[in-house]
Design an enzyme around this catalytic site. Structure first.
Site, PDB file in Angstrom:
ATOM      1  CG  HIS A 196      -1.974   1.438   1.265  1.00 34.19           C
ATOM      2  ND1 HIS A 196      -3.273   1.133   2.291  1.00 34.19           N
ATOM      3  CD2 HIS A 196      -1.720   2.285   0.949  1.00 34.19           C
ATOM      4  CE1 HIS A 196      -4.319   2.093   2.031  1.00 34.19           C
ATOM      5  NE2 HIS A 196      -3.227   2.808   1.192  1.00 34.19           N
TER       6      HIS A 196
ATOM      7  CG  HIS B  26      -2.095   6.303  -3.056  1.00 37.22           C
ATOM      8  ND1 HIS B  26      -2.959   5.929  -3.541  1.00 37.22           N
ATOM      9  CD2 HIS B  26      -1.723   5.754  -1.465  1.00 37.22           C
ATOM     10  CE1 HIS B  26      -3.098   5.449  -2.329  1.00 37.22           C
ATOM     11  NE2 HIS B  26      -3.341   5.021  -1.535  1.00 37.22           N
TER      12      HIS B  26
ATOM     13  CG  HIS C  88      -7.696   3.025  -0.759  1.00 36.63           C
ATOM     14  ND1 HIS C  88      -6.791   2.911  -1.670  1.00 36.63           N
ATOM     15  CD2 HIS C  88      -6.905   4.140   0.106  1.00 36.63           C
ATOM     16  CE1 HIS C  88      -5.843   2.922  -1.012  1.00 36.63           C
ATOM     17  NE2 HIS C  88      -5.457   3.586  -0.558  1.00 36.63           N
TER      18      HIS C  88
ATOM     19  CD  GLU D  36      -7.840   6.644   4.305  1.00 40.81           C
ATOM     20  OE1 GLU D  36      -8.367   6.356   3.446  1.00 40.81           O
ATOM     21  OE2 GLU D  36      -6.658   7.031   4.298  1.00 40.81           O
TER      22      GLU D  36
ATOM     23  CG  ASP E 205      -1.631   5.949   2.859  1.00 42.54           C
ATOM     24  OD1 ASP E 205      -2.154   5.038   1.504  1.00 42.54           O
ATOM     25  OD2 ASP E 205      -2.365   6.548   3.471  1.00 42.54           O
ATOM     26  CG  ASP E 206       0.042   8.711   0.264  1.00 45.91           C
ATOM     27  OD1 ASP E 206      -0.353   8.896  -1.268  1.00 45.91           O
ATOM     28  OD2 ASP E 206      -1.035   8.600   1.295  1.00 45.91           O
TER      29      ASP E 206
HETATM   30  N1  ADE Z   1      -5.169   8.438  -2.271  1.00 45.14           N
HETATM   31  C1  ADE Z   1      -3.910   8.394  -1.873  1.00 45.14           C
HETATM   32  N2  ADE Z   1      -3.602   8.277  -0.517  1.00 45.14           N
HETATM   33  C2  ADE Z   1      -5.119   7.652  -0.309  1.00 45.14           C
HETATM   34  C3  ADE Z   1      -5.136   7.672   1.196  1.00 45.14           C
HETATM   35  N3  ADE Z   1      -4.379   7.242   2.365  1.00 45.14           N
HETATM   36  N4  ADE Z   1      -6.461   7.343   1.407  1.00 45.14           N
HETATM   37  C4  ADE Z   1      -7.210   7.316  -0.506  1.00 45.14           C
HETATM   38  N5  ADE Z   1      -6.679   7.888  -1.105  1.00 45.14           N
HETATM   39  C5  ADE Z   1      -5.436   7.950  -1.438  1.00 45.14           C
HETATM   40 ZN    ZN Z   2      -4.023   4.745   0.590  1.00 45.80          ZN
END
Ligand code: ADE
Ligand code: ZN
Length: 349
Positions: free
Chosen positions: A25, A27, A205, A208, A286-287
């Site tokens: 996971h 991005h 997703h 969340e 994630d990011d």
């Molecule tokens: N795009 C990038 N990060 C995300 C996240 N945590 N939730 C949904 N979309 C995303």
């Molecule tokens: Zn994500």
């Protein structure tokens, strides 16, 4: 047999860092560091809304998912050419290799780029070249998962899937991301059915910011094989039981959850409860450029904040990362054997 009791807590950070792991996971647009955003803006002669790298980084204070997404899409707007997408992927793989990631399944958001007039072939070609290089340079097995932006229409997602078909061989699967609330999985029933018919792997997703019903819809309507995040499943004991019985993986992202206010502090994160319930949870970044850390930062900081997590949970999470991955069975067994060896060695010291 691994003697988890023989591994001292003090050995955990090093063990978590050194052990082989899969990242499922991430991005790739969320790995774009401010320094690279500025370098690409300069290369492409684009003006940025922030005067410096420091000013941009200082803007990374989020109140929820949407407040993050606004800045994340703005950051991605500096990506124009195939070498730009390659550079973004290559920078991530250098970090992943340092964190002993041996297998990575990368999310990318083509609509973020095609909506700006970038050809989807440019996006996929650059990322696929970075994946191929990751194998030769670091031995990392890497693949791409095309994510549909759920705040856009299903027709737009169908058009995106059609545009991506000439590059089908570079795609492992499809996913669903962006603004969750108000955009339930069932909105994308047809495009996921089409992706399934094409033999693509399916993830989404859910849970969340969205309620447990979104996780149920991802399972029942989209027929996904993994849930990204999924932490809100804990609000429904029946759903937890179902996810555990299915061994449905949850790709959990602790630092993301704190930055986007899903949990107030890492110490409040429900990862221990997810594991206690027998769920196939694993830890991911994630990011990472926006949330303060890559996969090892997520693992080490989460274990530091949660005393309930010890060596047995560390092993379970890393093992789950391989069990949840879409790699081949032989490869999976080989990586789990490597993981076992790392923990056996730690128990003997
Ligand atoms: N795009 C990038 N990060 C995300 C996240 N945590 N939730 C949904 N979309 C995303
Ligand atoms: Zn994500």
């Amino acid at each position: 047999m691994i003697d988890f009791d023989a591994i001292p807590r003090a050995a955990l950070p090093d063990l978590l860092r050194r052990a082989p792991k899969a990242e499922l996971h991430i991005h790739i647009e969320g790995s774009l560091e401010p320094e690279l955003i500025f370098a690409l803006a300069e290369r492409n002669r684009l003006a940025l809304a922030y005067p410096s790298v420091q000013a941009l980084r200082a803007a990374y204070a989020f109140s929820d998912l949407q407040s993050f997404l606004d800045i994340y899409y703005a950051g991605a707007s500096v990506l124009i050419t195939e070498p730009d997408f390659y550079a973004m992927g290559a920078a991530y793989f250098a970090r992943a290799a340092a964190d002993h990631v041996v297998h990575a399944e990368l999310f990318f958001d083509p609509q973020t780029h095609t909506e700006r007039g970038i050809d989807i072939g440019v996006v996929i070609a650059g990322l696929a070249r970075a994946c191929a290089d990751a194998k030769t340079r670091y031995g990392i097995d890497a693949a791409l998962i095309l994510c549909f932006l759920r705040h856009l229409s299903e027709d737009a997602a169908l058009a995106t899937l059609a545009q991506a078909l000439p590059w089908r061989q570079h795609l492992l699967g499809v996913g669903l991301d962006s603004s969750e609330l108000g955009h339930p999985p069932q909105k994308f029933a047809r495009v996921f059915a089409r992706a399934r018919a094409l033999g693509l792997r399916l993830v989404a997703h859910a849970g969340e910011e969205g309620p447990p019903a979104y996780i149920e819809s991802a399972l029942d309507v989209l027929q996904v094989e993994r849930i990204d995040h999924g932490v809100r499943c804990l609000e429904s004991p029946a759903l937890v039981e179902r996810l555990a019985a299915l061994r449905m993986p949850l790709t959990v992202c602790p630092l993301s959850n704190v930055k986007l206010r899903v949990f107030d502090r890492l110490a409040d994160h429900k990862l221990p409860a997810l594991l206690d319930a027998g769920l196939c949870a694993c830890v991911n970044s994630d990011d990472p450029a926006y949330f303060g850390g890559y996969i090892n930062d997520n693992l080490v900081q989460t274990f530091a904040a949660l005393p309930q997590l010890g060596p047995a949970q560390a092993y379970r999470l890393l093992r789950n990362s391989f069990e949840a991955s879409f790699c081949g069975e032989g490869q999976r067994s080989a990586w789990i054997a490597e993981l076992d060896a790392a923990f056996v060695a730690a128990a003997q010291h």
